[in-house]
Scaffold this active site. Structure first.
Site, PDB file in Angstrom:
ATOM      1  CB  CYS A 265      -0.922   0.008   1.219  1.00 57.03           C
ATOM      2  SG  CYS A 265      -0.038  -0.024   2.798  1.00 57.03           S
ATOM      3  CD  GLU A 305      -5.890  -4.336   3.520  1.00 61.35           C
ATOM      4  OE1 GLU A 305      -5.891  -3.759   4.620  1.00 61.35           O
ATOM      5  OE2 GLU A 305      -4.849  -4.647   2.908  1.00 61.35           O
ATOM      6  NE  ARG A 350      -5.193  -2.045   9.381  1.00 55.37           N
ATOM      7  CZ  ARG A 350      -3.910  -1.763   9.575  1.00 55.37           C
ATOM      8  NH1 ARG A 350      -3.576  -0.946  10.543  1.00 55.37           N
ATOM      9  NH2 ARG A 350      -2.963  -2.289   8.825  1.00 55.37           N
ATOM     10  NE  ARG A 352      -4.991  -0.196   5.748  1.00 55.16           N
ATOM     11  CZ  ARG A 352      -4.668   0.811   6.550  1.00 55.16           C
ATOM     12  NH1 ARG A 352      -5.471   1.877   6.618  1.00 55.16           N
ATOM     13  NH2 ARG A 352      -3.578   0.780   7.286  1.00 55.16           N
TER      14      ARG A 352
END
Length: 642
Positions: A265, A305, A350, A352
């Protein structure tokens, strides 16, 4: 007990009309206070409530088959004590919330001792024809995990469909394993969060997980993967870039049902350089290797993800490229959504992006739904905290000094009735008057910089623009991000932050000037302070959660943790928590332990032996959230008729 009625009768109900809808079946104790709470003090339908204990770190014996993300159509209640004779009661389910212990107390729940999922019940239906004993036996056979977690033959609350109830009423029983084994591959595996999620879901629904292939660059994580998931070493690949041909993919990657991957990421994260596909370390193009495996092996499902910013990176162009490749070139029906665990009661912020897809030649996602969000979710960080911390790390003396000085700042705000600005505190602006609204300082003539007040109000002097810039706050320097080196104007948000801080300083300079003498020699990041708490919160840092970040000292309420990151230095801190060290000395304030960090990511059961503390935090910061992946995977599997 009052029942909500329509024309003095319970609403009629025909089970055959609701075969595909979901029913939450749960027993209650017959003690009157709890029952009064469940059914409300008055026979008004908006007061009907039903509760299920919720434990975000998954330690409770009562959290088995029920979890956030699923909103039943109906709730069926019966008495544990008189299951054979008592008539079940059935209500339409309107919404659900996740309430903390404190909120349960406010709502009048008797003896609350944890967080709860609270379902709001609507109109009541005639349910006397339902046979709770038969439904319970059926559910135990269908869901092995439910039977394991039952106590004294009292099942935990469980979900069934209308079709399940019909089968149960007819005396039919399902196969214990309703699914064939599910074959997965785990790319950029890290700690194996995807694998762990499917293992948990398999225990709940009754299927085995077969991991056919693993790819992970780091040697210590590959070794740990073997320990935790008992997979043979030969299926673990050290470098996905070696799969550079169709022949290599066919030789090394077996057929599988679901391709899982949390691809790197950093190239797309706001915290990095945002170089995307042009990442200088080559991480931006690693998605291409995922696409090649999909093209060659054609798994039925894909599950990916990444950071939330993937969707907006490069003004949306990056996501359009990825989406187009999956959707058009590879012919997969794709869905994507940004989700954070705190939205479902798990105590971590968080965000995502989760991407799921199915091979169009074998189906579509028309019946797929994302996990249902609660009407309201309140998190409680204490639910994951250890009573006796494992290897606690105390706050450093220098960090305690920063905390104490900022606490003085808050005390002075209270004393002088000063309201904090909406923007983060940028103390470097206290006393500054350099120009910033029209041109960035780097584009201004030297004469416009000389003699101005820069960082902390110090006079700017120098013979070059570069010398003068060095005396301004670091965020006033030229941007190093690609494509922004030549910007001529600050973004609107930065202009607002500077303006708000200068306005606050001018209104409070009488007490700020003496206070700021303590911070003149501080590094830039410690001169920033974020009070992420409600206006009515007591302005005391103890009892909150802290995080030392490049953007400053962040203070927030003890509800959910900031996102764990791959940076060990940003591990959250509990400043008011006391514990005893090995010598029996009482210590106040500590970092989040490794056990607590693992619980937040849904990985409390994993073995971390052999990994250094810094690597554990780093690996957890890079991991996928197990509970969110599990919620999504459950819906993905259930939408598939085969």
């Amino acid at each position: 007990m009052p029942r909500y009625k329509q024309n003095n009768k319970l609403l009629p109900f025909n089970l055959e009309d609701h075969l595909h809808e979901t029913f939450l079946v749960g027993g209650y104790r017959t003690d009157k206070p709890q029952l009064r709470w469940i059914l409300g003090k008055h026979p008004k339908r908006e007061n009907y409530l039903y509760n299920v204990r919720f434990c975000p770190c998954r330690q409770s014996c009562r959290d088995g088959a029920i979890e956030p993300g699923e909103l039943p159509t109906f709730v069926v209640l019966y008495s544990f004590a008189n299951c054979e004779k008592a008539k079940p009661r059935m209500f339409r389910c309107l919404s659900y919330s996740i309430c903390s212990k404190a909120e349960m107390e406010v709502m009048g729940y008797p003896n609350p001792d944890h967080s709860y999922i609270v379902y709001r019940l609507g109109e009541e239906y005639f349910a006397d024809t339902l046979n709770i004993q038969q439904i319970d036996v059926y559910a135990r056979a269908k869901y092995p995990q439910l039977a394991l977690q039952s106590k004294q033959n009292k099942s935990n609350p469980f979900m069934v469909t209308g079709q399940d109830i019909v089968y149960a009423q007819h005396g039919e029983l399902p196969f214990a394993n309703q699914y064939e084994p599910i074959r997965i591959i785990d790319l950029f595996a890290g700690l194996g969060g995807f694998h762990h999620s499917f293992d948990k879901l398999g225990q709940e629904l009754g299927f085995d997980v077969q991991c056919e292939f693993v790819s992970e660059l780091k040697g210590d994580l590959r070794a740990l993967y073997q320990v935790n998931y008992n997979v043979p070493a030969e299926i673990i690949n050290s470098d996905i870039t070696l799969l550079n041909s169709q022949e290599e993919i066919l030789r090394l990657v077996p057929e599988h049902d679901i391709l899982c991957g949390g691809f790197p990421c950093q190239p797309f994260s706001k915290a990095g350089k945002q170089e995307g596909f042009n990442d200088e370390e080559g991480r931006g193009v690693l998605f291409n290797y995922i696409a090649d495996i999909i093209r060659v092996r054609r798994p039925k499902f894909i599950f990916l993800e990444n950071v939330a910013n993937l969707e907006k990176h490069d003004e949306g162009n990056t996501w359009r490229v990825i989406q187009d490749r999956l959707n058009r070139e590879l012919n997969y029906d794709i869905r994507a959504k940004v989700i954070s665990p705190h939205e479902y009661g798990f105590p971590q912020y968080r965000k995502r992006i989760y991407i799921v897809g199915i091979d169009r030649e074998r189906g579509n996602l028309d019946n797929f739904t994302w996990p249902a969000r609660p009407f309201k979710a309140t998190c409680d960080i204490t639910a994951i905290m250890e009573d006796e911390p494992t290897h606690p790390q105390p706050i450093k003396d220098v960090q305690q000094r920063y905390i104490d000085v900022w606490q003085q700042f808050l005390n002075l705000c209270v004393e002088h009735e000063a309201k904090l600005p909406a923007a983060p505190i940028w103390a470097m602006e206290f006393g500054a008057n350099y120009e910033y609204e029209e041109l960035v300082p780097a584009k201004q003539p030297l004469a416009h910089l000389q003699g101005k007040c820069g960082k902390l109000g110090n006079i700017v002097h120098g013979n070059t623009v570069a010398e003068c810039l060095g005396q301004l706050p670091n965020y006033a320097h030229p941007s190093k991000k690609k494509g922004k080196e030549d910007e001529t104007r600050f973004p609107d948000w930065k202009i607002t932050f500077i303006k708000e801080n200068r306005k606050f300083y001018e209104a409070n300079r009488v007490w700020i000037d003496p206070w700021k003498e303590q911070i003149r020699d501080w590094d830039n990041s410690f001169l920033k302070f974020e009070w992420n708490c409600d206006e009515d919160d007591v302005m005391n840092i103890e009892g909150k959660i802290l995080q030392f970040r490049p953007s400053g000292l962040r203070v927030k309420r003890p509800t959910y943790s900031p996102a764990l990151t791959f940076t060990n230095s940003q591990v959250p801190i509990f400043p008011g928590v006391s514990y005893q060290d090995e010598d029996g000395k009482k210590i106040r304030g500590r970092y989040m332990t490794m056990v607590e960090a693992a619980r937040i990511q849904g990985m409390g059961e994993l073995n971390f032996d052999g990994l250094k503390k810094t690597r554990i935090y780093e690996a957890l910061g890079n991991a996928v959230d197990v509970e969110i992946v599990k919620l999504i995977a459950k819906n993905l599997i259930k939408c598939d008729n085969h």
